[in-house]
Enzyme design. Sequence first.
Site, PDB file in Angstrom:
ATOM      1  N   ARG A 199      42.654  46.014  43.200  1.00 43.13           N
ATOM      2  CA  ARG A 199      41.459  45.388  43.780  1.00 43.13           C
ATOM      3  C   ARG A 199      41.747  44.965  45.215  1.00 43.13           C
ATOM      4  NH1 ARG A 199      36.311  46.068  42.239  1.00 43.13           N
ATOM      5  NH2 ARG A 199      36.130  45.734  40.024  1.00 43.13           N
ATOM      6  N   ARG A 208      40.593  32.633  45.807  1.00 40.34           N
ATOM      7  CA  ARG A 208      40.676  33.565  44.673  1.00 40.34           C
ATOM      8  C   ARG A 208      39.335  34.261  44.499  1.00 40.34           C
ATOM      9  NH1 ARG A 208      41.635  35.619  39.803  1.00 40.34           N
ATOM     10  NH2 ARG A 208      40.430  34.874  38.036  1.00 40.34           N
ATOM     11  N   VAL A 209      39.380  35.565  44.272  1.00 39.36           N
ATOM     12  CA  VAL A 209      38.175  36.335  43.943  1.00 39.36           C
ATOM     13  C   VAL A 209      38.479  37.052  42.632  1.00 39.36           C
ATOM     14  CG1 VAL A 209      37.132  36.599  46.230  1.00 39.36           C
ATOM     15  CG2 VAL A 209      38.994  38.106  45.622  1.00 39.36           C
ATOM     16  N   GLY A 210      37.860  36.590  41.551  1.00 33.10           N
ATOM     17  CA  GLY A 210      38.243  37.131  40.247  1.00 33.10           C
ATOM     18  C   GLY A 210      37.077  37.219  39.295  1.00 33.10           C
ATOM     19  N   SER A 211      37.401  37.567  38.054  1.00 30.59           N
ATOM     20  CA  SER A 211      36.365  37.647  37.026  1.00 30.59           C
ATOM     21  C   SER A 211      36.580  36.534  36.005  1.00 30.59           C
ATOM     22  CB  SER A 211      36.395  39.016  36.350  1.00 30.59           C
ATOM     23  OG  SER A 211      37.664  39.217  35.781  1.00 30.59           O
ATOM     24  N   ARG A 261      30.283  45.648  37.650  1.00 35.27           N
ATOM     25  CA  ARG A 261      31.381  44.809  38.151  1.00 35.27           C
ATOM     26  C   ARG A 261      31.582  45.045  39.646  1.00 35.27           C
ATOM     27  NH1 ARG A 261      33.999  45.408  33.302  1.00 35.27           N
ATOM     28  NH2 ARG A 261      35.234  47.178  33.973  1.00 35.27           N
ATOM     29  N   SER A 307      32.221  38.577  33.992  1.00 31.81           N
ATOM     30  CA  SER A 307      32.403  39.964  33.533  1.00 31.81           C
ATOM     31  C   SER A 307      32.118  40.113  32.043  1.00 31.81           C
ATOM     32  CB  SER A 307      33.838  40.413  33.810  1.00 31.81           C
ATOM     33  OG  SER A 307      34.745  39.545  33.144  1.00 31.81           O
ATOM     34  N   ASP A 308      32.134  38.991  31.315  1.00 29.18           N
ATOM     35  CA  ASP A 308      31.881  39.054  29.873  1.00 29.18           C
ATOM     36  C   ASP A 308      31.390  37.692  29.401  1.00 29.18           C
ATOM     37  OD1 ASP A 308      34.876  38.604  30.503  1.00 29.18           O
ATOM     38  OD2 ASP A 308      34.666  37.743  28.498  1.00 29.18           O
ATOM     39  N   GLY A 333      43.287  39.101  41.212  1.00 28.17           N
ATOM     40  CA  GLY A 333      44.415  39.215  40.281  1.00 28.17           C
ATOM     41  C   GLY A 333      45.020  40.611  40.330  1.00 28.17           C
ATOM     42  N   GLU A 374      38.853  31.737  32.943  1.00 25.51           N
ATOM     43  CA  GLU A 374      39.717  32.752  33.564  1.00 25.51           C
ATOM     44  C   GLU A 374      41.155  32.253  33.375  1.00 25.51           C
ATOM     45  OE1 GLU A 374      40.930  30.340  35.810  1.00 25.51           O
ATOM     46  OE2 GLU A 374      40.663  31.557  37.613  1.00 25.51           O
ATOM     47  N   MET A 375      42.102  32.698  34.181  1.00 21.24           N
ATOM     48  CA  MET A 375      43.479  32.365  33.834  1.00 21.24           C
ATOM     49  C   MET A 375      44.351  31.896  35.011  1.00 21.24           C
ATOM     50  SD  MET A 375      44.141  35.467  31.124  1.00 21.24           S
ATOM     51  CE  MET A 375      45.518  34.668  30.315  1.00 21.24           C
ATOM     52  N   ARG A 377      57.132  45.026  43.454  1.00 19.82           N
ATOM     53  CA  ARG A 377      56.546  45.005  42.104  1.00 19.82           C
ATOM     54  C   ARG A 377      55.132  45.587  42.065  1.00 19.82           C
ATOM     55  NH1 ARG A 377      59.050  40.927  38.294  1.00 19.82           N
ATOM     56  NH2 ARG A 377      60.994  40.427  39.323  1.00 19.82           N
TER      57      ARG A 377
HETATM   58  N1  ADE Z   1      38.670  36.871  32.686  1.00 15.60           N
HETATM   59  C1  ADE Z   1      37.537  37.553  32.487  1.00 15.60           C
HETATM   60  N2  ADE Z   1      37.091  37.370  31.225  1.00 15.60           N
HETATM   61  C2  ADE Z   1      37.994  36.539  30.626  1.00 15.60           C
HETATM   62  C3  ADE Z   1      38.102  35.994  29.337  1.00 15.60           C
HETATM   63  N3  ADE Z   1      37.182  36.260  28.412  1.00 15.60           N
HETATM   64  N4  ADE Z   1      39.162  35.197  29.067  1.00 15.60           N
HETATM   65  C4  ADE Z   1      40.081  34.944  30.011  1.00 15.60           C
HETATM   66  N5  ADE Z   1      40.034  35.431  31.246  1.00 15.60           N
HETATM   67  C5  ADE Z   1      38.999  36.225  31.557  1.00 15.60           C
END
Ligand code: ADE
Length: 232
Positions: free
Chosen positions: A24, A87-90, A217, A203-204, A20, A179-180, A43
């Site tokens: 990164r 995709r590589v994300g959290s 992370r 990540s959380d 994202g 995630e989103m 952008r």
């Molecule tokens: N990406 C990482 N942590 C998230 C969360 N708590 N909500 C939405 N997207 C996230």
Amino acid sequence: MSVHIEAKKGEIAETVLLPGDPMRAKWIAETFLENPTCYNDVRGMLGFTGTYQGKRISVQGTGMGIPSTLIYCHELITEYGVKNLIRVGSAGSYQEDVKIRDIVIAMAASTNSGLNTIRFNGADYASTASFELFQKAIEAAKQKGIPLKAGNILSSDEFYADKFESYKKWADYGVLCVEMETNGLYTVAAKHKVNALSILTISDSLVTGERTTADEREQTFKEMIEIALELA
Ligand code: ADE
């Protein structure tokens, strides 16, 4: 160039890693790729192409959320002929046994976004991962001795939910984490008959309230990228 990417035809590889965060993307390119060159700064959404073990591979930032992700994925597929989008994300955990730093593969992505409801005239579309990439990721993780979890995830339109408790409904139905972006990625890939996979690090946790430190992370991010790079 396309509307949001200034690369010339041929400058983007068939396999693209999609973090994202554009910074990164820069970090991944500089840490893992040989001879990375930047092909996009429109952008500030940086994109790079280089090689990994002799294979050409690109890394493109997508920004946050389904709409931004759809813009970049659509243009990568339709204007640059990209075939594998990873995709590589959290993500934030919804389950007690999905712990901070775990790596999760999204087999499917549920969503509270209205985009697919509009697209399918009020019906639900089950957006799913590419079986081929999924199998390869499992194999790569096994070879490297990296443990994985896999299942349904939620691609949410909101990071700051009005009702914190609302995550429990998704958790009850087995959704692993939030995630989103992935629901949009899987849908646009299906439409254009290309491959997509999301590999996420936790990540959380919404269950325990824990968060990873920046150092933690980075370490888990490395393991996730090592798996993703094997999919080219
Ligand atoms: N990406 C990482 N942590 C998230 C969360 N708590 N909500 C939405 N997207 C996230």
